[in-house]
Design a protein around this motif. Structure first.
Motif, PDB file in Angstrom:
ATOM      1  N   THR A 176      34.230  50.274  62.046  1.00 14.54           N
ATOM      2  CA  THR A 176      35.144  50.890  61.071  1.00 14.54           C
ATOM      3  C   THR A 176      36.187  51.805  61.704  1.00 14.54           C
ATOM      4  O   THR A 176      36.980  52.407  60.987  1.00 14.54           O
ATOM      5  CB  THR A 176      34.411  51.694  59.970  1.00 14.54           C
ATOM      6  OG1 THR A 176      33.988  52.969  60.490  1.00 14.54           O
ATOM      7  CG2 THR A 176      33.213  50.934  59.416  1.00 14.54           C
ATOM      8  N   LYS A 228      36.974  52.248  55.792  1.00 13.60           N
ATOM      9  CA  LYS A 228      35.637  52.342  55.204  1.00 13.60           C
ATOM     10  C   LYS A 228      34.765  51.134  55.536  1.00 13.60           C
ATOM     11  O   LYS A 228      33.613  51.068  55.115  1.00 13.60           O
ATOM     12  CB  LYS A 228      35.763  52.501  53.689  1.00 13.60           C
ATOM     13  CG  LYS A 228      36.521  53.746  53.257  1.00 13.60           C
ATOM     14  CD  LYS A 228      36.645  53.811  51.741  1.00 13.60           C
ATOM     15  CE  LYS A 228      37.406  55.068  51.303  1.00 13.60           C
ATOM     16  NZ  LYS A 228      38.809  55.075  51.764  1.00 13.60           N
ATOM     17  N   ASP A 229      35.328  50.188  56.265  1.00 14.18           N
ATOM     18  CA  ASP A 229      34.562  49.002  56.647  1.00 14.18           C
ATOM     19  C   ASP A 229      35.182  48.418  57.917  1.00 14.18           C
ATOM     20  O   ASP A 229      36.073  49.020  58.521  1.00 14.18           O
ATOM     21  CB  ASP A 229      34.548  47.983  55.509  1.00 14.18           C
ATOM     22  CG  ASP A 229      33.237  47.192  55.457  1.00 14.18           C
ATOM     23  OD1 ASP A 229      32.689  46.900  56.545  1.00 14.18           O
ATOM     24  OD2 ASP A 229      32.773  46.867  54.348  1.00 14.18           O
ATOM     25  N   ASP A 265      37.985  46.724  54.126  1.00 14.70           N
ATOM     26  CA  ASP A 265      38.113  47.663  53.005  1.00 14.70           C
ATOM     27  C   ASP A 265      39.365  47.420  52.173  1.00 14.70           C
ATOM     28  O   ASP A 265      39.651  48.164  51.236  1.00 14.70           O
ATOM     29  CB  ASP A 265      38.071  49.114  53.499  1.00 14.70           C
ATOM     30  CG  ASP A 265      39.244  49.460  54.415  1.00 14.70           C
ATOM     31  OD1 ASP A 265      40.112  48.588  54.636  1.00 14.70           O
ATOM     32  OD2 ASP A 265      39.280  50.607  54.910  1.00 14.70           O
TER      33      ASP A 265
END
Length: 526
Positions: free
Chosen positions: A477, A497-498, A518
């Motif tokens: 991330t 976030k990812d 994300d």
């Protein structure tokens, strides 16, 4: 009963560490005496000025830059150019054991004494040192340090991104939501949504003259767009029977006037060359036995393709005939990079933002920039590096040989997913599923260092325009900006976030763009 002293405090530990570091910081010993140095232009092979005598104590890289600029008559501070120096024995001996690398060249770091004389090269102060030099970028890119915009808009993960070759103000992204989007990076707002594909947009590519954008999709088609209006240029380009993996534009200096072309590689094991004006297929390159994972259009008239069939093929871009099949990998080939990628992407654009007025001047400038970037020892050299699931990379020079220039670049413990050359063509960065980024010398394939910090697979990397910094995007991330010279982390860039699938550093060095799982586009600046 003896008194037990309390453990040292954190402040006492820090002070003790600082004292120990000061004690270890000893000035390196440099003996008295001088050395004769002959400067040679690495591009042309021509000597610059006479051999001069320099005191060993003054023979640092910084002082050598001053001397070389004086020899070239660069009296004005604004005209002075930073240089990188390489050493080769004056008698031309290229024994790798004697000079430290396979090409007989040693990258001079710090000063002459520690790098060459005391560095085990068997050179003495009585010998005349031949120093080859190549200019570094006259501008210095600042490391990105903050997220200047986090922009929502895509409905699915972002799979590809690229900045315009003209500036860092505009960026295009491709997503799993079947659209591509153009973003205004100055204001952090969406400009156009490019609708027309019926499945994931896997590849995006801005034309070198900044006039068109090509997108490739899982719907088996390629589309062309006007970046100024966001409208599709004609209908979809049909022909492939499986999805599009990669896109590459014909270099600007090789294009026929008013007839730009773009190459697309596909899961159907073919590459198609499209006329961007008539929107018809010029040629179909058939020969691979499995999915063509990557295509690169070189500046010397060759097209290079990599495939899951373990081979790299070299094609004549004019006739579409197969020239070479490069074998050496024992597993699927995932990615290719050219030593001229950056200058081909830029065409006639440069850091001065000066655009020629006529088409002829644009072609002349693009050709001149390419020639300068690709010329080594008076010859135009275009090198290719391939990355594979066999955990290795191979360095090629297809114009001169069908065999790798060196033994495989080994070091990754898992698949090598992405590889890229620095804009100056001197370094290679590889990203692997082993969580590491590795740096290699692009001239002799020697390993330089491992950039450790990610805790997940690294998907992509991108160099800054001055070749001094590198940014990496990872499954963990984060993005990370690295100092290439020291191999140390410059800036950690959390925010996504990812997983971060795609990253690009703008050609003017001002911004980094990223996207991932994300669904957010993030723009980073300093």
């Amino acid at each position: 009963m003896s008194t037990v002293l309390p453990p040292p405090t954190k402040r006492q530990k820090t002070a003790a560490s600082a004292r120990a570091a000061e004690q270890q910081d000893v000035e390196p010993f440099v003996p008295e005496g001088s050395v004769r140095i002959q400067f040679v232009d690495r591009t042309t092979g021509q000597a610059t000025g006479p051999a001069i005598s320099v005191k060993l104590a003054d023979a640092s890289v910084k002082n050598l830059e001053h001397i070389l600029n004086d020899l070239q008559g660069h009296d004005d501070v604004a005209e002075r150019i930073p240089y990188r120096f390489f050493h080769q024995r004056a008698n031309g001996n290229k024994d790798a054991d004697e000079v430290g690398d396979a090409d007989g060249l040693l990258d001079v770091k710090g000063d002459i004494y520690s790098s060459i004389i005391a560095g085990g090269s068997r050179q003495t102060t009585e010998d005349e040192l031949v120093l080859q030099y190549s200019p570094q970028a006259v501008f210095r890119v600042q490391a990105v340090s903050r997220c200047s915009a986090a922009i929502s808009g895509h409905g699915e993960p972002i799979l590809a991104t690229q900045f315009s070759p003209a500036s860092s103000s505009r960026m295009v992204t491709g997503s799993g939501d079947s659209t591509a989007r153009i973003w205004d990076c100055d204001t952090g707002t969406p400009v156009h949504t490019l609708k027309g594909h019926r499945s994931w947009v896997l590849a995006v590519s801005w034309s070198p003259d900044d006039s068109m954008i090509a997108t490739g999709s899982m719907d088996n088609t390629v589309r062309l767009w006007d970046p100024n209006t966001g409208r599709a240029l004609g209908d979809q380009l049909k022909g492939h029977t499986r999805w599009i993996n990669s896109l590459s534009w014909e270099p600007y200096h090789l294009q026929q006037p008013g007839r730009p072309r773009v190459a697309s590689s596909s899961k159907d094991a073919t590459v198609r060359i499209w006329d961007a004006v008539s929107r018809r297929a010029d040629m179909v390159l058939s020969g691979h036995k499995d999915s063509v994972s990557c295509v690169k259009w070189g500046g010397t008239g060759f097209i290079y393709t990599a495939s899951l069939d373990k081979t790299v093929k070299v094609w004549n871009a004019s006739t579409g005939t197969l020239i070479h099949t490069l074998t050496g990998h024992s597993h699927r080939v995932n990615h290719l990079a050219l030593s001229t990628d950056f200058v081909l992407r830029m065409a006639y654009h440069d850091h001065t933002h000066t655009i020629p007025t006529t088409d002829a001047e644009k072609v002349a400038k693009a050709k001149d920039l390419f020639t300068k970037a690709a010329t080594i020892d008076g010859k135009i050299v275009e090198r290719l590096v391939s990355a594979s699931d066999d955990l290795t990379m191979l360095l090629w020079e297809p114009a001169s040989s069908t065999k790798p220039l060196h033994s495989p670049l080994r070091g990754h413990q898992k698949q090598v997913n992405h590889v890229t050359f620095s804009p100056d063509g001197l370094l290679i960065a590889s990203a692997g599923f082993d969580n590491h980024v590795k740096l290699w010398n692009a001239r002799d394939a020697r390993f330089i260092t491992t950039l450790r910090g990610h805790v997940g697979a690294v998907y992509q990397t991108a160099f800054s325009a001055d070749s001094r910094l590198l940014v990496s995007a990872s499954k963990d991330t984060t993005l990370k900006a690295w100092d290439v010279g020291t191999g140390k982390l410059k800036t950690d860039l959390p925010g996504h976030k990812d997983e971060v699938f795609a990253v690009d550093w703008s050609p003017d060095g001002l911004r980094v763009g990223s996207g991932g799982k994300d669904k957010q586009v993030r723009v980073w600046s300093n």
